[in-house]
Design a protein around this motif. Sequence first.
Motif, short mmCIF file in Angstrom:
data_model
loop_
_atom_site.label_atom_id
_atom_site.label_comp_id
_atom_site.label_asym_id
_atom_site.label_seq_id
_atom_site.Cartn_x
_atom_site.Cartn_y
_atom_site.Cartn_z
N TRP A 84 0.82 -1.20 0.00
CA TRP A 84 0.00 0.00 0.00
C TRP A 84 0.86 1.26 0.00
N ARG A 85 1.93 1.23 0.76
CA ARG A 85 2.84 2.39 0.82
C ARG A 85 3.47 2.63 -0.55
N ALA A 86 3.82 1.58 -1.25
CA ALA A 86 4.43 1.72 -2.58
C ALA A 86 3.44 2.29 -3.59
N CYS A 87 2.15 2.06 -3.39
CA CYS A 87 1.13 2.55 -4.32
C CYS A 87 0.43 3.81 -3.81
N ASP A 88 0.89 4.37 -2.71
CA ASP A 88 0.28 5.57 -2.10
C ASP A 88 -1.21 5.36 -1.84
N VAL A 89 -1.56 4.23 -1.25
CA VAL A 89 -2.95 3.93 -0.92
C VAL A 89 -3.30 4.60 0.39
N GLY A 90 -4.48 5.21 0.46
CA GLY A 90 -4.99 5.79 1.69
C GLY A 90 -4.72 7.27 1.81
N VAL A 91 -5.59 7.92 2.55
CA VAL A 91 -5.47 9.36 2.77
C VAL A 91 -4.56 9.62 3.95
N ASN A 92 -4.73 8.85 4.99
CA ASN A 92 -3.87 9.02 6.17
C ASN A 92 -3.55 7.67 6.78
N THR A 147 0.68 -21.45 5.13
CA THR A 147 0.87 -20.07 5.57
C THR A 147 1.35 -19.20 4.42
N ALA A 148 2.31 -19.69 3.64
CA ALA A 148 2.81 -18.93 2.50
C ALA A 148 1.70 -18.68 1.49
N VAL A 149 0.88 -19.68 1.22
CA VAL A 149 -0.22 -19.53 0.28
C VAL A 149 -1.24 -18.52 0.81
N MET A 150 -1.57 -18.61 2.09
CA MET A 150 -2.52 -17.66 2.68
C MET A 150 -2.02 -16.23 2.58
N ILE A 151 -0.75 -16.01 2.91
CA ILE A 151 -0.19 -14.65 2.83
C ILE A 151 -0.17 -14.17 1.39
N TRP A 152 0.19 -15.04 0.46
CA TRP A 152 0.23 -14.66 -0.94
C TRP A 152 -1.17 -14.24 -1.43
N ILE A 153 -2.17 -15.05 -1.14
CA ILE A 153 -3.54 -14.73 -1.54
C ILE A 153 -3.99 -13.43 -0.87
N PHE A 154 -3.66 -13.27 0.40
CA PHE A 154 -4.02 -12.08 1.17
C PHE A 154 -3.47 -10.82 0.50
N VAL A 155 -2.20 -10.83 0.16
CA VAL A 155 -1.56 -9.65 -0.44
C VAL A 155 -2.06 -9.44 -1.87
N VAL A 156 -2.23 -10.51 -2.63
CA VAL A 156 -2.69 -10.36 -4.02
C VAL A 156 -4.11 -9.79 -4.07
N LEU A 157 -4.99 -10.29 -3.22
CA LEU A 157 -6.38 -9.81 -3.26
C LEU A 157 -6.53 -8.38 -2.74
N LEU A 158 -5.72 -8.00 -1.77
CA LEU A 158 -5.89 -6.69 -1.14
C LEU A 158 -4.81 -5.68 -1.52
N GLN A 159 -3.97 -6.02 -2.46
CA GLN A 159 -2.83 -5.17 -2.78
C GLN A 159 -3.25 -3.77 -3.23
N VAL A 160 -4.18 -3.70 -4.15
CA VAL A 160 -4.59 -2.40 -4.67
C VAL A 160 -6.10 -2.28 -4.48
N PRO A 161 -6.54 -1.51 -3.47
CA PRO A 161 -7.99 -1.35 -3.26
C PRO A 161 -8.65 -0.66 -4.47
N HIS A 162 -9.95 -0.80 -4.54
CA HIS A 162 -10.71 -0.24 -5.65
C HIS A 162 -10.49 1.27 -5.76
N GLY A 163 -10.18 1.72 -6.96
CA GLY A 163 -10.01 3.15 -7.19
C GLY A 163 -8.56 3.60 -7.21
N TYR A 164 -7.64 2.74 -6.87
CA TYR A 164 -6.23 3.10 -6.87
C TYR A 164 -5.52 2.36 -7.99
N ARG A 165 -4.52 3.02 -8.54
CA ARG A 165 -3.69 2.38 -9.57
C ARG A 165 -2.26 2.37 -9.06
N CYS A 166 -1.61 1.27 -9.34
CA CYS A 166 -0.22 1.16 -8.87
C CYS A 166 0.70 0.92 -10.03
#
Length: 141
Positions: free
Chosen positions: A68-76, A122-141
Amino acid sequence: MPGTPLTEEQLLHGINDAMDRMERAQRSGESVPQVRKRNTRGQWGCAVASVAGPATGVLGSVLLAAAWRACDVGVNGAATGLALIFYGAVLAGAAAVWWGLLIGYVGRWNLAVALAGGAVGTAVMIWIFVVLLQVPHGYRC
């Protein structure tokens, strides 16, 4: 004589006699081998799950925060921090259940397979977690 079935009275007498001999041997300080070993893998499953689950949640949250930090996700920071806490808790719960089931059930037969399965899961869960939530709706990275 082999093959002759025991009556219930003979069986109970034999069991009681064996128990008495074992108790006497223990009282006299002799080492008495146990026929069955206590299986505590279920307890180990709870112990491992209580450590591995939260560790997985923290690791997933840290990786997602970096994405998220790399894609500037979030206002604060407060808004994204609350989302990361929630998502991390969900991941931690799923990972705790995964680890508890693997160590508690699969670990009874083969602990190495249970540990490897826990790590891969655990590795698969973390991978899926990051892939699904990496870029929230409305943001481009």
